[in-house]
Enzyme design. Structure first.
Site, mmCIF file in Angstrom:
data_model
loop_
_atom_site.group_PDB
_atom_site.id
_atom_site.type_symbol
_atom_site.label_atom_id
_atom_site.label_comp_id
_atom_site.label_asym_id
_atom_site.label_seq_id
_atom_site.Cartn_x
_atom_site.Cartn_y
_atom_site.Cartn_z
ATOM 1 N N GLN A 205 -0.457 10.472 7.318
ATOM 2 C CA GLN A 205 -1.294 11.578 6.854
ATOM 3 C C GLN A 205 -0.732 12.917 7.336
ATOM 4 O O GLN A 205 -0.104 12.982 8.393
ATOM 5 C CB GLN A 205 -2.720 11.409 7.389
ATOM 6 C CG GLN A 205 -3.454 10.247 6.773
ATOM 7 C CD GLN A 205 -4.818 10.070 7.421
ATOM 8 O OE1 GLN A 205 -5.641 10.980 7.402
ATOM 9 N NE2 GLN A 205 -5.037 8.913 8.009
HETATM 10 N N1 LIG Z 1 0.375 -1.911 -6.194
HETATM 11 C C1 LIG Z 1 0.876 -1.866 -4.963
HETATM 12 N N2 LIG Z 1 0.105 -1.458 -3.941
HETATM 13 C C2 LIG Z 1 0.660 -1.431 -2.711
HETATM 14 C C3 LIG Z 1 1.995 -1.810 -2.457
HETATM 15 N N3 LIG Z 1 2.243 -1.638 -1.129
HETATM 16 C C4 LIG Z 1 1.112 -1.192 -0.586
HETATM 17 N N4 LIG Z 1 0.138 -1.065 -1.520
HETATM 18 C C5 LIG Z 1 -1.232 -0.606 -1.327
HETATM 19 O O1 LIG Z 1 -1.207 0.776 -0.986
HETATM 20 C C6 LIG Z 1 -2.292 1.080 -0.107
HETATM 21 C C7 LIG Z 1 -1.795 1.782 1.135
HETATM 22 O O2 LIG Z 1 -0.990 0.872 1.891
HETATM 23 P P1 LIG Z 1 -0.733 1.069 3.460
HETATM 24 O O3 LIG Z 1 0.258 0.042 3.850
HETATM 25 O O4 LIG Z 1 -2.009 1.120 4.203
HETATM 26 O O5 LIG Z 1 -0.085 2.528 3.451
HETATM 27 P P2 LIG Z 1 0.504 3.349 4.688
HETATM 28 O O6 LIG Z 1 1.813 3.891 4.241
HETATM 29 O O7 LIG Z 1 0.522 2.503 5.918
HETATM 30 O O8 LIG Z 1 -0.533 4.545 4.834
HETATM 31 P P3 LIG Z 1 -0.915 5.410 6.173
HETATM 32 O O9 LIG Z 1 -1.218 4.443 7.258
HETATM 33 O O10 LIG Z 1 -2.104 6.235 5.782
HETATM 34 O O11 LIG Z 1 0.259 6.280 6.468
HETATM 35 C C8 LIG Z 1 -3.001 -0.265 0.180
HETATM 36 O O12 LIG Z 1 -4.110 -0.374 -0.687
HETATM 37 C C9 LIG Z 1 -1.936 -1.293 -0.164
HETATM 38 O O13 LIG Z 1 -2.475 -2.539 -0.565
HETATM 39 C C10 LIG Z 1 2.800 -2.244 -3.569
HETATM 40 O O14 LIG Z 1 3.985 -2.579 -3.470
HETATM 41 N N5 LIG Z 1 2.175 -2.234 -4.792
#
Ligand SMILES: Nc1nc2c(ncn2[C@@H]2O[C@H](COP(=O)(O)OP(=O)(O)OP(=O)(O)O)[C@@H](O)[C@H]2O)c(=O)[nH]1
Ligand SMILES: [Mg+2]
Length: 179
Positions: A70
């Site tokens: 974030q």
């Molecule tokens: N369709 C799709 N959704 C995905 C994929 N990878 C992650 N997501 C979704 O994207 C959303 C965010 O994923 P996170 O892994 O929490 O993202 P992050 O990068 O860790 O986010 P922060 O912790 O806020 O920095 C979740 O709802 C996941 O299920 C993908 O390859 N395809």
């Protein structure tokens, strides 16, 4: 000979290689970390601070720090930089509007003294989404070919199915012992 020695050394010493997983919020960083660890999709919520896990790939030990993406958290990414060998930059391939911000963050990291020796793996994630950018489009927008002072590699992937993740890890293991 030097390369062989370095590989054997890291094998016998079980030396740990520090990795930071960065990228904008919602890119899929935490999902990728737990796919690496457990081969399954976990339910995630936005990361505040970081998660850290040890991932072992063919006797190579990686200590992976998944850092919250974030906006308010990005200014503290640099507190994780020291001794980092690999940066995994996760890009949400459907998020065209914010690719410019990812680009800014990438070049800010590459200019940081503590990341001088780090290699960069870019995951073009969410390739399952209709209308997403390809790895080639992302590479072009991020002008990856202009990066001469850090080894880099871009890999398309889908963290939900795990597709592409192993290839990314293989590139990382292939870099170990190469200076
Ligand atoms: N369709 C799709 N959704 C995905 C994929 N990878 C992650 N997501 C979704 O994207 C959303 C965010 O994923 P996170 O892994 O929490 O993202 P992050 O990068 O860790 O986010 P922060 O912790 O806020 O920095 C979740 O709802 C996941 O299920 C993908 O390859 N395809
Ligand atoms: Mg997260």
């Amino acid at each position: 000979m030097g390369l062989l020695f370095a590989k054997l050394w890291s094998l016998f010493c079980n030396q740990e290689h520090k990795v930071i997983i960065v990228g904008l919020d919602n890119a899929g960083k935490t999902t990728i970390l737990y796919q690496f660890l457990m081969n399954e999709v976990v339910h995630t919520s936005p990361t505040i601070g970081s998660n850290v896990e040890e991932i072992v790939v063919k006797n190579t030990h990686f200590l992976m720090w998944d850092i919250g993406g974030q906006e308010s958290l990005r200014s503290s990414w640099n507190t994780y930089y020291s001794n980092t060998e690999f940066i995994i930059l996760v890009v949400d391939s459907i998020d065209r509007e914010r690719l410019a911000i990812t680009r800014e963050e990438l070049y800010r990291m590459l200019a940081h003294e503590d990341l001088r020796k780090a290699a960069v793996l870019i995951f073009a994630n969410k390739q399952d989404m209709k209308g997403c950018m390809t790895a080639a489009e992302i590479s072009k927008y991020l002008t990856l070919s202009s990066i001469k002072d850090h080894p880099w590699h871009i890999q398309s992937c889908c963290a939900l199915t795990g597709e592409g993740l192993c290839q990314g890890l293989e590139w990382m293991t292939s870099r170990i012992g190469v200076s």
